[in-house]
Design a protein around this motif. Sequence first.
Motif, PDB file in Angstrom:
ATOM      1  N   THR A  51      39.096  30.330  29.542  1.00 29.21           N
ATOM      2  CA  THR A  51      40.109  30.858  29.042  1.00 29.21           C
ATOM      3  C   THR A  51      39.422  31.867  27.833  1.00 29.21           C
ATOM      4  O   THR A  51      39.567  31.606  26.655  1.00 29.21           O
ATOM      5  CB  THR A  51      41.075  29.817  28.206  1.00 29.21           C
ATOM      6  N   ARG A  52      39.226  32.833  28.623  1.00 29.69           N
ATOM      7  CA  ARG A  52      38.462  34.010  27.463  1.00 29.69           C
ATOM      8  C   ARG A  52      39.454  34.445  26.381  1.00 29.69           C
ATOM      9  O   ARG A  52      40.645  34.457  26.406  1.00 29.69           O
ATOM     10  CB  ARG A  52      37.774  35.187  28.293  1.00 29.69           C
ATOM     11  N   ARG A  53      38.885  34.995  25.481  1.00 32.85           N
ATOM     12  CA  ARG A  53      39.690  35.777  24.318  1.00 32.85           C
ATOM     13  C   ARG A  53      40.627  36.656  24.963  1.00 32.85           C
ATOM     14  O   ARG A  53      40.417  37.469  25.967  1.00 32.85           O
ATOM     15  CB  ARG A  53      38.706  36.544  23.378  1.00 32.85           C
ATOM     16  N   GLY A  54      41.822  36.654  24.460  1.00 34.84           N
ATOM     17  CA  GLY A  54      42.667  37.703  24.786  1.00 34.84           C
ATOM     18  C   GLY A  54      43.786  36.938  26.011  1.00 34.84           C
ATOM     19  O   GLY A  54      44.496  37.965  26.506  1.00 34.84           O
ATOM     20  N   ILE A  55      43.387  35.929  26.613  1.00 36.80           N
ATOM     21  CA  ILE A  55      44.054  35.435  27.933  1.00 36.80           C
ATOM     22  C   ILE A  55      45.700  35.365  27.641  1.00 36.80           C
ATOM     23  O   ILE A  55      45.785  34.766  26.559  1.00 36.80           O
ATOM     24  CB  ILE A  55      43.471  34.333  28.356  1.00 36.80           C
ATOM     25  N   ASP A  56      46.132  35.582  28.661  1.00 31.53           N
ATOM     26  CA  ASP A  56      47.780  34.992  28.380  1.00 31.53           C
ATOM     27  C   ASP A  56      48.201  33.746  28.752  1.00 31.53           C
ATOM     28  O   ASP A  56      48.191  33.583  30.184  1.00 31.53           O
ATOM     29  CB  ASP A  56      48.751  36.143  29.455  1.00 31.53           C
ATOM     30  N   ILE A  57      47.862  32.673  28.131  1.00 33.50           N
ATOM     31  CA  ILE A  57      47.796  31.543  28.533  1.00 33.50           C
ATOM     32  C   ILE A  57      49.118  30.856  29.205  1.00 33.50           C
ATOM     33  O   ILE A  57      49.121  30.054  30.058  1.00 33.50           O
ATOM     34  CB  ILE A  57      47.356  30.366  27.411  1.00 33.50           C
TER      35      ILE A  57
END
Length: 228
Positions: A51-57
Amino acid sequence: GFNKAFLIDSATRQQLIAKEPHASEIIKPYLRGQDIKRWSPEWDDLWMIFTRRGIDIDHYPGVKSYLSEFRPYLEPQPPTWTEGEWQGRKSGTYQWYEIQDSVDYWPLFNGPKLLYQEIQFHSAFAYDDAGYFTNNKVFILPGQDLYLLAVLNSPLMWWHNWRYLPHMKDEALNPAGFLFEQLPIAIATDRVREECHLLVSRLITLSREGAQIRQIAVDWLRMEFGID
């Protein structure tokens, strides 16, 4: 930051993608230093929730729900925290469900690359074209230069590195980046490169076949005799 949440086995991955097939987009096969073998890595059936930075979780609600079980240990420490030891992760601008450090070069993991260990007891450089991600005990060299792989795995290069690289505990070598960048790699002719490409491709194939055979033998011993 808190590996227990992000590093999972195949059974957990299957549970996540059974409910949410597109979650496979962010669940990556990963390698540790001990998985890097000569010519080809030997994957140990391990996965990383990336879950990289900026991901739309919210696009992955099943993954978000899974990570939320660990949320108290994933929250970044507030900059003004003064109430004792923080049970979560270090301070930062990341969200609780994200990898805590920015990994801007992450797309390079998806392409072909050479792999090597942070701690080296013998010459073990590998080629990966399966898109493995790695932990911090593995370095990557993007590209598919099989001539370079041949040189790095050669006895001559190990002879050089034994005299050039720092020695650690138990005489392990440390291929520190600033030193590794200066390795003397001879410029090859097109003919030599072509010959190396053919030979190393064959060695990679043999290495992969050998790993598969060993795994079959290990699985048989486990089932037949209960040996873990």
